[in-house]
Design an enzyme around this catalytic site. Structure first.
Site, PDB file in Angstrom:
ATOM      1  N   GLU A 148       0.848  -1.199   0.000  1.00 38.52           N
ATOM      2  CA  GLU A 148       0.000   0.000   0.000  1.00 38.52           C
ATOM      3  C   GLU A 148       0.878   1.241   0.000  1.00 38.52           C
ATOM      4  O   GLU A 148       2.036   1.181   0.426  1.00 38.52           O
ATOM      5  CB  GLU A 148      -0.885   0.004   1.255  1.00 38.52           C
ATOM      6  CG  GLU A 148      -0.051   0.097   2.515  1.00 38.52           C
ATOM      7  CD  GLU A 148      -0.822  -0.271   3.777  1.00 38.52           C
ATOM      8  OE1 GLU A 148      -1.638   0.535   4.197  1.00 38.52           O
ATOM      9  OE2 GLU A 148      -0.574  -1.359   4.322  1.00 38.52           O
ATOM     10  N   LYS A 189       2.862   4.509   0.981  1.00 43.83           N
ATOM     11  CA  LYS A 189       3.335   5.098   2.231  1.00 43.83           C
ATOM     12  C   LYS A 189       3.020   6.581   2.134  1.00 43.83           C
ATOM     13  O   LYS A 189       3.640   7.315   1.356  1.00 43.83           O
ATOM     14  CB  LYS A 189       4.839   4.876   2.395  1.00 43.83           C
ATOM     15  CG  LYS A 189       5.353   5.410   3.708  1.00 43.83           C
ATOM     16  CD  LYS A 189       6.765   4.922   3.971  1.00 43.83           C
ATOM     17  CE  LYS A 189       7.221   5.231   5.377  1.00 43.83           C
ATOM     18  NZ  LYS A 189       7.352   6.658   5.643  1.00 43.83           N
ATOM     19  N   ASP A 213       2.846  10.408   2.883  1.00 40.04           N
ATOM     20  CA  ASP A 213       3.804  11.332   3.493  1.00 40.04           C
ATOM     21  C   ASP A 213       3.061  12.395   4.304  1.00 40.04           C
ATOM     22  O   ASP A 213       2.856  13.513   3.858  1.00 40.04           O
ATOM     23  CB  ASP A 213       4.653  11.972   2.389  1.00 40.04           C
ATOM     24  CG  ASP A 213       5.941  12.532   2.943  1.00 40.04           C
ATOM     25  OD1 ASP A 213       6.209  12.334   4.145  1.00 40.04           O
ATOM     26  OD2 ASP A 213       6.683  13.165   2.177  1.00 40.04           O
ATOM     27  N   TYR A 270      -4.809   2.819   8.352  1.00 34.78           N
ATOM     28  CA  TYR A 270      -4.084   1.660   7.832  1.00 34.78           C
ATOM     29  C   TYR A 270      -3.582   0.706   8.911  1.00 34.78           C
ATOM     30  O   TYR A 270      -2.960  -0.302   8.613  1.00 34.78           O
ATOM     31  CB  TYR A 270      -2.919   2.093   6.936  1.00 34.78           C
ATOM     32  CG  TYR A 270      -1.950   3.079   7.586  1.00 34.78           C
ATOM     33  CD1 TYR A 270      -1.158   2.717   8.671  1.00 34.78           C
ATOM     34  CD2 TYR A 270      -1.832   4.383   7.094  1.00 34.78           C
ATOM     35  CE1 TYR A 270      -0.292   3.614   9.249  1.00 34.78           C
ATOM     36  CE2 TYR A 270      -0.958   5.288   7.679  1.00 34.78           C
ATOM     37  CZ  TYR A 270      -0.193   4.888   8.761  1.00 34.78           C
ATOM     38  OH  TYR A 270       0.654   5.776   9.341  1.00 34.78           O
ATOM     39  N   LYS A 280      11.148   2.545  -0.328  1.00 35.06           N
ATOM     40  CA  LYS A 280      11.137   3.976  -0.606  1.00 35.06           C
ATOM     41  C   LYS A 280      11.323   4.266  -2.094  1.00 35.06           C
ATOM     42  O   LYS A 280      12.005   3.531  -2.790  1.00 35.06           O
ATOM     43  CB  LYS A 280      12.270   4.667   0.182  1.00 35.06           C
ATOM     44  CG  LYS A 280      12.205   4.454   1.684  1.00 35.06           C
ATOM     45  CD  LYS A 280      10.957   5.006   2.320  1.00 35.06           C
ATOM     46  CE  LYS A 280      11.034   6.480   2.616  1.00 35.06           C
ATOM     47  NZ  LYS A 280      11.872   6.837   3.751  1.00 35.06           N
ATOM     48  N   CYS A 307      46.515  13.663  11.781  1.00 35.16           N
ATOM     49  CA  CYS A 307      45.234  14.097  12.344  1.00 35.16           C
ATOM     50  C   CYS A 307      45.155  15.618  12.282  1.00 35.16           C
ATOM     51  O   CYS A 307      46.077  16.302  12.723  1.00 35.16           O
ATOM     52  CB  CYS A 307      45.130  13.611  13.789  1.00 35.16           C
ATOM     53  SG  CYS A 307      43.732  14.308  14.666  1.00 35.16           S
ATOM     54  N   CYS A 366      45.281  16.841  16.275  1.00 37.86           N
ATOM     55  CA  CYS A 366      46.431  16.687  17.181  1.00 37.86           C
ATOM     56  C   CYS A 366      47.730  16.417  16.434  1.00 37.86           C
ATOM     57  O   CYS A 366      48.768  16.253  17.049  1.00 37.86           O
ATOM     58  CB  CYS A 366      46.163  15.582  18.203  1.00 37.86           C
ATOM     59  SG  CYS A 366      46.251  13.925  17.491  1.00 37.86           S
ATOM     60  N   CYS A 394      43.323   8.339  13.527  1.00 38.81           N
ATOM     61  CA  CYS A 394      44.322   9.121  14.236  1.00 38.81           C
ATOM     62  C   CYS A 394      44.875   8.227  15.338  1.00 38.81           C
ATOM     63  O   CYS A 394      44.123   7.565  16.047  1.00 38.81           O
ATOM     64  CB  CYS A 394      43.654  10.354  14.834  1.00 38.81           C
ATOM     65  SG  CYS A 394      44.511  11.036  16.245  1.00 38.81           S
ATOM     66  N   CYS A 448      44.593  13.109  21.780  1.00 41.40           N
ATOM     67  CA  CYS A 448      43.891  13.813  20.702  1.00 41.40           C
ATOM     68  C   CYS A 448      42.626  14.478  21.239  1.00 41.40           C
ATOM     69  O   CYS A 448      41.687  13.807  21.659  1.00 41.40           O
ATOM     70  CB  CYS A 448      43.532  12.851  19.572  1.00 41.40           C
ATOM     71  SG  CYS A 448      42.587  13.670  18.273  1.00 41.40           S
TER      72      CYS A 448
HETATM   73  S1  IVH Z   1       2.348   1.011   9.013  1.00 41.67           S
HETATM   74  C1  IVH Z   1       4.176  -1.046  12.545  1.00 41.67           C
HETATM   75  N1  IVH Z   1       1.396   1.943   6.775  1.00 41.67           N
HETATM   76  O1  IVH Z   1       5.328   5.555   8.053  1.00 41.67           O
HETATM   77  C2  IVH Z   1       4.042  -0.270  11.299  1.00 41.67           C
HETATM   78  N2  IVH Z   1       2.834   3.335   8.045  1.00 41.67           N
HETATM   79  O2  IVH Z   1       8.010   4.734   8.949  1.00 41.67           O
HETATM   80  C3  IVH Z   1       3.232   0.931  11.489  1.00 41.67           C
HETATM   81  N3  IVH Z   1       3.158   5.565   7.104  1.00 41.67           N
HETATM   82  O3  IVH Z   1       5.027   6.394  11.414  1.00 41.67           O
HETATM   83  C4  IVH Z   1       3.172   1.800  10.319  1.00 41.67           C
HETATM   84  N4  IVH Z   1       1.876   5.303   5.351  1.00 41.67           N
HETATM   85  O4  IVH Z   1       3.545   7.621   9.765  1.00 41.67           O
HETATM   86  C5  IVH Z   1       2.173   2.194   7.835  1.00 41.67           C
HETATM   87  N5  IVH Z   1       0.448   2.682   4.803  1.00 41.67           N
HETATM   88  C6  IVH Z   1       1.208   2.910   5.848  1.00 41.67           C
HETATM   89  C7  IVH Z   1       1.862   4.132   6.039  1.00 41.67           C
HETATM   90  C8  IVH Z   1       2.670   4.318   7.156  1.00 41.67           C
HETATM   91  C9  IVH Z   1       2.661   6.134   6.011  1.00 41.67           C
HETATM   92  C10 IVH Z   1       4.099   6.218   8.034  1.00 41.67           C
HETATM   93  C11 IVH Z   1       3.640   6.271   9.464  1.00 41.67           C
HETATM   94  C12 IVH Z   1       4.735   5.662  10.282  1.00 41.67           C
HETATM   95  C13 IVH Z   1       5.882   5.705   9.322  1.00 41.67           C
HETATM   96  C14 IVH Z   1       6.821   4.565   9.598  1.00 41.67           C
END
Ligand code: IVH
Length: 694
Positions: free
Chosen positions: A125, A127, A129, A235, A323, A417, A420, A435, A441
């Site tokens: 799914e 992520k 931001d 989520y 990522k 260094c 030092c 060093c 140092c």
């Molecule tokens: S799951 C135990 N699902 O990513 C896992 N996180 O790096 C709990 N985030 O703090 C997170 N989209 O703010 C999950 N579809 C998604 C997400 C998500 C964004 C963020 C969230 C979390 C951070 C972790």
């Protein structure tokens, strides 16, 4: 701006530092008046001038940029405005995958841990931001909403979260206790609209949708938040009085049925290829989504498997964030600085013409080591491409050779260094030059002191890197013990001027500092060991040592005796799972050094290390030493080890007189024999499971 202010070009370094301090305070004061009280005390033009001067100084002296620099802050309300909420279940972070191989490795690790031959189903799914939030419903009513904070406790922003239309105030048919987790975010369209309105009313624009969402959620006045177009995707979940489902997919669908908005781009995948293909699809439509995403999150679908996989440090083993590639920018390399670390490592740091990459101003980048500079043929004056992925330190990707100045020279890595002047040497097979100055140092001494007061070690409030370096350079603090005698020496008039009369200090801050130091006269053993700064002994190893030995006396006696290669103490250290030759040698060397012993003795007159708490003292195996052997059938070795450690047991690699249990699977050989000889209790896998109640 007052005419008395010096041109930024003419400031000395010391003047610049104190200017930045003054500006940080002044701008924060105006921000508070403006954002928190909505009552600005200066004109916008004057305010902008202050910010401009601050950023001009930072551009000229990038090293002096403060951790509380106003440049990094856009109008967020100060956090003391909100009360704290302890999360019933910690809010974790995620490990990262940066390429397809990392994803394959992640899936392999899971299969190995669970001893599966087939790839288990995983969800994929976007992520989002934004910033995560926890919504707690009791008997269907939203009772608290909190930010993630440090993962254990966040800020109580209930009233603000209630203004978001995606968040229901009441729900029907929910478990009595239901904590819903998800992301608060702002769409691109709403972000543009908000910034336009901000501009119209003469307020500063937000840098990106995430900052806008964070700034909006953390408004003191919920009425302001209500006017901000925030949204929420659900989520995940925290505490539950009954499970939502037995799969990730099912649980998220259930959240949808309960009235939450879930992301439509979630897929259920049964292979690495399927995960990657979903990732590519999202990458392609990223720009059209209408909101920012920075990657794709993969999660093991079956919740029972998630349970078995558990967590490492603060991230689950069952999930990872894949990522999107790092953002890049081009800038000029002004200089290469050589920094000296706590263990003497010389690290080259690129000093860059400041440039914005992915919404953040970057003026430093890592160059790793001598070979890296040679390999990329990076030269001062070069135009370079830098990249920044997530929160990691920016890197130099390549040199734009066409733009190289005609008179440029290859960079010559120093043989001495820079602090030092001692020789710097590279051990065979090592990438770093070190060093050799060790105890003479100053750079190494200061770095060790910084490590000693850092957040994960002594964590002394009011004694950060800057302060400890200043105390060191004036001679007031030369070793950790000196920190604890600072107050007495200050009172005896040995420090001139007295701390309270110094620039940046006053009677209150001095008093607070001494109180903060006194609070640290008792210290958990693991932190104490970590603070000593033994090479190769970081947070995790220190924790292992602390739980293995329990007390400082026991650890020290073992470490001192371990200098003898034949000693049983050395064997015992090596038998701790997770400790290898290198670490054990480094511990022994540290204690063999008389200067270290003296510094420790002085420190121990001031500070008492507390005995280590067992991870879970009410479990029947807490504090026990367990060895697993043979071909385990009920669980994998990694899983067995993780479970035992989570119950407070120590897992050793070999059987000794200290072993409490040997858990033997089929085919157990020499270890079983030795255990029998030593009279160690031997268990089958089933007996072990019975013992731990699993
Ligand atoms: S799951 C135990 N699902 O990513 C896992 N996180 O790096 C709990 N985030 O703090 C997170 N989209 O703010 C999950 N579809 C998604 C997400 C998500 C964004 C963020 C969230 C979390 C951070 C972790």
């Amino acid at each position: 701006m007052s005419a008395a202010l010096k041109d930024v070009d003419k400031l000395t370094e010391a003047e610049a530092a104190s200017e930045l301090e003054r500006l940080a305070k002044e701008i924060a004061k105006h921000d508070k008046a403006y954002y928190a009280k909505d009552a600005p005390t200066i004109s916008d033009a004057l305010y902008d001038e202050l910010r401009q001067r601050n950023s001009d100084i930072e551009v000229r002296f990038p090293d002096l940029k403060r951790s509380d620099s106003p440049s990094d802050r856009v109008g967020a309300a100060p956090s003391e405005q909100f009360s704290e909420v302890q999360h019933a279940v910690p809010m974790l972070s995620l490990g990262n995958a940066f390429n397809d191989d990392d994803v394959a490795d992640f899936v392999e690790r899971i299969k190995r841990f669970l001893n599966l031959t087939e790839t288990p189903k995983l969800t994929a799914e976007p992520k989002i931001d934004g910033l995560s939030a926890n919504l707690r419903y009791e008997k269907g009513v939203l009772v608290t909403g909190a930010t993630r904070g440090d993962g254990r406790a966040g800020e109580n922003v209930t009233a603000n979260l209630k203004t978001i239309s995606d968040i229901p105030h009441t729900i029907e048919g929910a478990p009595d206790v239901l904590e819903v987790r998800g992301e608060v975010y702002m769409s691109h369209e709403d972000f543009a609209g908000l910034n336009k309105r901000q501009e119209e009313i003469g307020k500063p624009a937000y840098k990106n949708p995430r900052n806008a969402a964070a700034g909006s959620l953390r408004q003191i006045d919920p009425k302001v938040t209500a006017q901000r177009p925030l949204r929420f995707f659900a989520y995940a979940w925290g505490e539950l009085s009954e499970p939502l489902s037995d799969t990730q997919w099912g649980a998220v669908q259930r959240l949808k049925e309960l009235g939450f908005v879930i992301n439509d781009d979630m897929a259920l995948c049964d292979s690495v290829e399927a995960l990657i293909s979903h990732y590519r699809g999202l990458e392609a439509k990223r720009a059209q989504l209408g909101y920012d995403i920075d990657g794709v999150v993969y999660k093991v679908d079956r919740l029972d498997l998630q349970d078995r996989l558990g967590f490492v440090a603060r991230a689950p083993r069952w999930a990872i964030a894949h990522k999107f590639p790092a953002e890049k920018a081009t800038t000029v390399l002004r200089d290469i600085d050589i920094q000296v670390g706590r263990t003497g490592a010389l690290t080259p740091v690129a000093k860059l013409e400041p440039v914005t990459v992915g919404g953040v101003v970057v003026s430093n980048a890592t160059l790793h080591n001598e070979d890296e500079i040679a390999r990329k043929d990076v030269r001062i004056g070069d135009t370079v491409v830098i990249q920044r992925a997530g929160d990691v330190i920016p890197q130099i990707v390549e040199v734009v050779k066409e733009k190289r100045p005609a008179d440029s020279q290859p960079f010559v890595f120093p043989d001495t260094c820079p602090i030092c002047d001692s020789h710097a040497v590279r051990e065979p097979g090592e990438a770093v030059k070190r060093c050799t100055g060790g105890l003479i140092c100053n750079a190494q001494i200061v770095e060790r002191l910084k490590h000693f007061v850092a957040r994960k070690t002594f964590d002394i409030e009011g004694m950060g890197e800057k302060q400890i370096a200043a105390f060191f350079h004036e001679g007031a603090v030369r070793s950790p013990a000196d920190i604890f005698t600072l107050k007495a020496r200050n009172e005896a008039g040995e420090l001139t001027p007295p701390i309270a009369e110094r620039e940046g200090w006053g009677p209150t801050s001095a008093r607070n500092l001494f109180a903060a130091i006194d609070e640290r006269r008792s210290m958990p053993l693991a932190r104490f060991i970590n603070a000593m700064g033994i090479r190769h002994v970081g947070e995790e190893t220190a924790r292992l040592l602390a739980t293995s030995y329990g007390s400082w006396e026991a650890f020290r006696a073992a470490a001192e005796a371990a200098g003898d290669p034949e000693s049983p103490e050395r064997e015992a250290l090596l038998s701790i799972d997770g400790l290898g030759e290198t670490v054990v040698r480094s511990i022994a060397e540290f204690f063999a050094e008389s200067h270290n012993a003296e510094a420790l003795d002085a420190l121990l007159k001031e500070v008492m290390p507390q005995d280590a708490e067992q991870a879970s003292s009410d479990s029947p195996v807490a504090g026990k030493t367990v060895v697993f052997t043979g071909a385990l059938e009920r669980f994998t070795r990694d899983e067995a080890k993780a479970k035992a450690q989570s119950l407070g047991a120590k897992v050793a690699g070999s059987v000794s007189g200290k072993t409490d249990y040997l858990v033997a699977g089929p085919g157990a050989g020499s270890k079983l024999k030795k255990a029998t000889e030593l009279g160690v209790t031997t268990l089958t896998e089933d007996e072990w499971l019975q013992l731990i109640g699993g």
